[in-house]
Write a protein that holds these residues in place. Structure first.
Motif, PDB file in Angstrom:
ATOM      1  N   LYS A 159       1.958   9.161   2.076  1.00 36.99           N
ATOM      2  CA  LYS A 159       3.131   9.781   1.469  1.00 36.99           C
ATOM      3  C   LYS A 159       4.039  10.403   2.527  1.00 36.99           C
ATOM      4  O   LYS A 159       5.255  10.503   2.322  1.00 36.99           O
TER       5      LYS A 159
ATOM      6  N   ARG B  91       8.025  -3.190   4.198  1.00 38.38           N
ATOM      7  CA  ARG B  91       7.281  -2.267   5.070  1.00 38.38           C
ATOM      8  C   ARG B  91       6.017  -1.779   4.385  1.00 38.38           C
ATOM      9  O   ARG B  91       4.942  -1.689   5.011  1.00 38.38           O
ATOM     10  N   ILE B  92       6.133  -1.450   3.113  1.00 40.12           N
ATOM     11  CA  ILE B  92       4.965  -0.991   2.351  1.00 40.12           C
ATOM     12  C   ILE B  92       3.914  -2.089   2.293  1.00 40.12           C
ATOM     13  O   ILE B  92       2.712  -1.839   2.494  1.00 40.12           O
TER      14      ILE B  92
ATOM     15  N   THR C 191       2.027  -2.413   5.522  1.00 41.88           N
ATOM     16  CA  THR C 191       1.100  -1.293   5.710  1.00 41.88           C
ATOM     17  C   THR C 191      -0.159  -1.479   4.876  1.00 41.88           C
ATOM     18  O   THR C 191      -1.279  -1.235   5.341  1.00 41.88           O
TER      19      THR C 191
ATOM     20  N   GLU D  20       4.513   8.989   5.482  1.00 40.22           N
ATOM     21  CA  GLU D  20       5.215   7.844   6.049  1.00 40.22           C
ATOM     22  C   GLU D  20       6.180   7.218   5.046  1.00 40.22           C
ATOM     23  O   GLU D  20       7.247   6.724   5.417  1.00 40.22           O
ATOM     24  N   PHE D  21       5.781   7.254   3.746  1.00 35.79           N
ATOM     25  CA  PHE D  21       6.606   6.661   2.696  1.00 35.79           C
ATOM     26  C   PHE D  21       6.862   7.685   1.582  1.00 35.79           C
ATOM     27  O   PHE D  21       6.361   7.535   0.455  1.00 35.79           O
TER      28      PHE D  21
ATOM     29  N   GLU E 127       9.243   7.961  -0.159  1.00 28.92           N
ATOM     30  CA  GLU E 127      10.043   7.335  -1.208  1.00 28.92           C
ATOM     31  C   GLU E 127       9.193   6.831  -2.378  1.00 28.92           C
ATOM     32  O   GLU E 127       9.728   6.422  -3.409  1.00 28.92           O
ATOM     33  N   THR E 128       7.868   6.852  -2.247  1.00 25.62           N
ATOM     34  CA  THR E 128       6.994   6.288  -3.275  1.00 25.62           C
ATOM     35  C   THR E 128       6.472   7.364  -4.211  1.00 25.62           C
ATOM     36  O   THR E 128       6.279   8.514  -3.835  1.00 25.62           O
TER      37      THR E 128
ATOM     38  N   LEU F 225      12.324  -1.765   2.171  1.00 25.29           N
ATOM     39  CA  LEU F 225      11.262  -0.763   2.081  1.00 25.29           C
ATOM     40  C   LEU F 225       9.976  -1.388   1.541  1.00 25.29           C
ATOM     41  O   LEU F 225       8.871  -1.133   2.050  1.00 25.29           O
TER      42      LEU F 225
ATOM     43  N   VAL G 100       9.057   3.250  -6.667  1.00 26.79           N
ATOM     44  CA  VAL G 100       9.886   3.822  -5.609  1.00 26.79           C
ATOM     45  C   VAL G 100      10.861   4.802  -6.260  1.00 26.79           C
ATOM     46  O   VAL G 100      11.415   4.521  -7.336  1.00 26.79           O
TER      47      VAL G 100
END
Length: 404
Positions: free
Chosen positions: A187, A233-234, A237, A189-190, A192-193, A230, A216
């Motif tokens: 969370k 990228r997710i 990962t 790193e991202f 936005e989720t 995005l 998102v």
């Protein structure tokens, strides 16, 4: 002894050796998980209040919760809540005895607000959720089970529960992936989720397909291009995470938000305002989420009982489900030669909790191990678990054992 402990060799292959395996986990932002988690937290807080006022846990079952989805208006870059979610907290709870009263409704709502605040960072528990408490007193017959003059509590239902161990590699992978996606590192790193993460894995022989659904936040996306950038990228990962851990599969494929479609604007992107589909798209219900083991494993036998929210001192739907799982874990860890074990416990209403109608274990053995050699050890462990049921229920009342 008024019951029997039965031990048998399993007639089916261990789950991890079966050709097809399906496993699912619903994260803490999923509507069903929200219902389970809130119901269980309310049970723990009511147990604490009852013990403080009366010296013991009184009758309650908070296992009929429903989260009614709200309505939002979304746009790229944000949106508004049009209609709040509604959390219905239902079933039965003792309001008090004599002149002593426990503020059940107030405890239920305060507990729900606190859980939402702690676990769903975009949800304002005062503005985005309405609360409807539908907790009524139980029948006199069921309340009598909790009479302080009883030396031992008895089962308040005729029911059966089941637990198994160990988790298969697929089950562990699904559980751990959801925890990773809702963990602090991911969370960070991202950000936005959202928290409404669902992971479903389908294993066919040694081929594994993992499908992840994760919203998102609309405010973080200004264009369709940005969304799919995005998402890429997710996906990388998640692929790195899955491939970086032992999986034993020949081919592993990962999909994220499989309903997405380029070129369809808002209709082709999984966006939320608050990080949970309960804001608009999906309602939730107690008992439809993860089992006590932390996943929904379709290759395993499962009880129809919801463990979350049931009282921890007489309702076998909670007590036996959690105990069966714990016994299976102990047997697998401590009895040499057990490859996989399933434990069943069955109650009769009014019968002592430590004397079930039946306790049974079905085991898969490693090669060269005979059932006759390990049967006494398994019987002893099951009996020991039943003998310690009093302290086990006290731990349940304090929320020591997770149920989702």
């Amino acid at each position: 002894m008024t019951y029997g402990i039965m031990i048998q060799e399993s007639p089916v292959l261990p789950a991890q050796e079966q050709r097809v395996e399906i496993v699912e986990r619903k994260g803490r932002g999923h509507p069903d998980t929200i219902c389970d988690a809130v119901a269980e937290r309310i049970s723990v807080e009511l147990s604490r209040a009852y013990t403080r006022v009366f010296g013991r846990v009184l009758h309650h079952n908070i296992d009929k919760g429903l989260l009614v989805a709200g309505q939002v208006s979304l746009r790229l870059g944000g949106g508004e809540v049009v209609e709040p979610m509604r959390l219905i907290i239902g079933d039965r709870a003792t309001m008090g005895e004599g002149t002593k009263i426990v503020p059940v409704a107030e405890i239920a709502v305060a507990t729900a607000r606190d859980w939402l605040k702690q676990n769903l960072r975009r949800v304002d528990p005062d503005r985005h959720v309405q609360y409807q408490v539908e907790l009524k007193p139980a029948s006199p017959e069921l309340r009598s089970i909790f009479d302080a003059r009883r030396n031992w509590l008895v089962a308040n239902d005729t029911s059966a529960a089941v637990g198994d161990a160990p988790l298969t590699p697929t089950e562990r992978r699904v559980r751990d992936l959801e925890r990773f996606l809702n963990g602090a590192k991911f969370k960070s790193e991202f950000p936005e989720t959202g928290e409404d993460v669902k992971v479903l894995a389908l294993r066919r022989e040694r081929d594994l397909l993992v499908t992840v659904a994760m919203p998102v936040l609309a405010e973080s996306v200004r264009s369709e291009v940005a969304y799919f950038r995005l998402k890429a990228r997710i996906l990388r990962t998640i692929q790195d995470y899955v491939q970086g851990r032992p999986h034993g599969c020949g081919q592993v494929r990962v999909r994220v938000n499989a309903l997405d479609r380029r070129g369809e604007g808002l209709n082709g992107m999984y966006l939320t305002l608050l990080g949970t589909s309960a804001e608009h798209g999906d309602s939730g219900q107690v008992g439809r989420g993860n089992r006590v083991c932390g996943v929904i494993a379709l290759n395993r036998p499962m009880s129809g009982e919801a463990a979350a929210g049931k009282n921890p001192v007489s309702h076998v739907g909670k007590i036996y489900n959690v105990l069966a799982h714990e016994l299976a874990v102990r047997i697998h860890r401590q009895v040499s030669g057990v490859q996989e074990v399933t434990v069943w416990l069955c109650s009769t209403i009014g019968q002592r909790l430590d004397r079930p109608s039946m306790a049974a274990a079905s085991v898969n053995l490693t090669q060269g191990v005979s059932l006759s050699r390990i049967r006494p050890a398994i019987e002893h462990m099951i009996q020991d678990g039943l003998d310690g049921l009093g302290s086990f229920c006290e731990s349940l009342a304090r929320g020591k054992y997770p149920v989702w």
